[in-house]
Design a protein around this motif. Structure first.
Motif, PDB file in Angstrom:
ATOM      1  N   GLU A 187       0.805  -1.221   0.000  1.00  0.00           N
ATOM      2  CA  GLU A 187       0.000   0.000   0.000  1.00  0.00           C
ATOM      3  C   GLU A 187       0.841   1.275   0.000  1.00  0.00           C
ATOM      4  O   GLU A 187       0.296   2.380   0.035  1.00  0.00           O
ATOM      5  CB  GLU A 187      -0.930   0.024   1.217  1.00  0.00           C
ATOM      6  N   HIS A 321      -1.757  11.171   3.243  1.00  0.00           N
ATOM      7  CA  HIS A 321      -2.763  10.125   3.070  1.00  0.00           C
ATOM      8  C   HIS A 321      -4.095  10.652   3.587  1.00  0.00           C
ATOM      9  O   HIS A 321      -4.250  10.921   4.781  1.00  0.00           O
ATOM     10  CB  HIS A 321      -2.358   8.857   3.814  1.00  0.00           C
ATOM     11  N   VAL A 323      -7.981  10.362   4.581  1.00  0.00           N
ATOM     12  CA  VAL A 323      -8.855   9.328   5.130  1.00  0.00           C
ATOM     13  C   VAL A 323     -10.232   9.920   5.391  1.00  0.00           C
ATOM     14  O   VAL A 323     -10.358  10.999   5.997  1.00  0.00           O
ATOM     15  CB  VAL A 323      -8.279   8.743   6.436  1.00  0.00           C
ATOM     16  N   GLU A 378      -8.112   7.042   1.079  1.00  0.00           N
ATOM     17  CA  GLU A 378      -8.674   5.778   1.554  1.00  0.00           C
ATOM     18  C   GLU A 378     -10.004   6.060   2.242  1.00  0.00           C
ATOM     19  O   GLU A 378     -10.138   7.036   2.985  1.00  0.00           O
ATOM     20  CB  GLU A 378      -7.702   5.117   2.532  1.00  0.00           C
TER      21      GLU A 378
END
Length: 439
Positions: A187, A321, A323, A378
């Motif tokens: 990932e 990242h 989320v 994500e």
């Protein structure tokens, strides 16, 4: 300050004691030699043979005298109880720099230091644990007869930082050759052979920030599902005399969710292993680098504002990242009694996840890319928003959690003040809270 060495008087334990004594002499600190006698519990009228404690005491004195001949002060101590518990407890009683253990002790207390005990000590102790398997390599290095090849695992987490920091104990003692390995998980947003140089640079900067100007080589490998095996294969190829890994010291359910890398390395390595707990990292006087930011978002109008602030934390490049957490039906609901309700909630969660993916795609198309910053996203489903955010930060190795406040959409409930407070209470990483801009 002291080095604590546990012994069962076997050949493996004596080799470990020799290494402990040599390290104590190099570091100019004392050595504490400990032997644990197992307590015997008598059930009813069953006969039990209790070993002669005086015999163990005499052996301990003999071993301590042998080590004193090397010119260091040695304190001896006989304890009773579980070997792993007593060793950890002894290290906590007095300032201890290092615990040294042999890995295959089969002396009078058979199985006393077989892997399970060494692993338990490494997983419980608050200080680094050195498990000696090839003591002659360490002794040759401390005598100046050879260089010490150190192989350190790096994965951008606090435990990896602790492992790197522990190398500073060995660098002044002799010539060292530092090799670092980053096993790239599937990932990881940095992928492809042409981008491996980016990750290699990230790892080198992490090492340089902690160790300073020290010659070192960095290896980047792709994980094939067995990260510990990949790491140990590199250790064999590089002929490492000492493997250094960090450990989160997870237990119970946490270990089931995230199998222990350090335990696998300790169980299968054929050379010496140093396990360093995350709590042992030295942060005083050092500015921690920020290479990865986890940004929790609810797609309100403050999302772009928070994302710009997240980019400001990475002036030299790195990874962000994104989320988003969708509400998931409570796992404890009875599907027989409330099957229709459960089914409806599940469909709603799936629809929320689909919409969130589309919003991330739109966001990626409209937000200008910051130079050198990789942005990934994500969508998660969880009934506990703060737990999902904190677990994602640990899994991704984020240095900072970035969160916005004052969401105004229906989905904004995920990032209202209560969730921010919950993340602040449970996160083991710094949390950067972005407030709405003044109008």
């Amino acid at each position: 300050m002291q080095i604590l060495c546990a012994t069962d008087f076997s050949l493996a334990a004596m080799a470990a004691a020799d290494v402990a004594a040599a390290l104590a002499k190099k570091l100019q600190i004392s050595l504490r030699l400990v032997h644990v006698v197992q307590d015997y519990i008598v059930m009813g009228d069953l006969p039990v043979v209790v070993p002669d404690e005086n015999h163990f005491r005499e052996q301990l004195k003999k071993e301590a005298a042998r080590l004193r001949d090397t010119g260091i002060p040695v304190a001896e101590e006989l304890r009773h109880g579980s070997a792993s518990f007593e060793v950890v407890d002894a290290a906590a009683e007095k300032p201890t720099r290092l615990i040294v253990l042999g890995s295959l002790g089969k002396g009078m207390a058979e199985r006393w230091l077989i892997g399970s005990v060494a692993e338990r000590v490494a997983e419980e102790a608050a200080v680094p644990t050195l498990v000696v398997r090839q003591g002659e390599l360490l002794l040759e290095w401390m005598k100046g007869e050879s260089a010490l090849r150190l192989l350190c695992g790096v994965d951008f987490t606090a435990s990896a930082d602790a492992a790197i920091g522990a190398l500073k104990t060995f660098v002044p003692l002799g010539k060292v050759e530092v090799e670092a390995v980053y096993v790239r998980p599937p990932e990881d947003p940095i992928s492809g052979p042409e981008l491996q140089d980016v990750r290699r640079r990230d790892v080198w900067e992490r090492l340089h920030a902690i160790l300073g100007d020290l010659p070192m080589n960095v290896h980047v490998q792709d994980e094939d599902g067995r990260p510990a095996a990949d790491f140990l294969r590199t250790a064999d190829e590089q002929r490492a005399a000492l493997v250094v890994v960090g450990t989160h010291q997870r237990h119970g359910w946490q270990r089931l969710k995230a199998p222990s890398f350090s335990r696998s390395v300790l169980a299968h390595a054929v050379t010496n292993v140093l396990c360093v707990p995350a709590s042992a990292v030295e942060t005083e006087g050092r500015i921690p680098p920020i290479r990865r930011v986890l940004l929790a978002t609810d797609f309100t109008e403050t999302c772009g504002h928070a994302l710009r602030h997240a980019c400001s934390l990475l002036p030299a490049g790195g990874a962000i990242h994104l989320v988003h957490v969708c509400h998931e039906p409570t796992r404890g609901i009875n599907p027989v009694i409330a099957s229709e309700v459960y089914f409806d909630h599940s469909l709603a969660t799936a629809e929320d996840k689909r919409k969130a993916v589309e919003k991330f795609q739109s966001l990626a198309a409209t937000f200008p890319q910051a130079p050198g910053v990789v942005i990934t996203s994500e969508v998660l489903a969880n009934s506990d928003f703060s737990a999902a955010i904190c677990e994602a930060a640990e899994r991704k190795g984020a240095d900072v959690i970035c969160m916005g406040t004052k969401g105004h959409s229906r989905a904004g409930a995920a990032l209202l003040g209560s969730t921010v407070q919950a993340v602040l209470a449970r996160a083991h990483k710094p949390v950067f809270v972005v407030t709405p801009p003044l109008v």
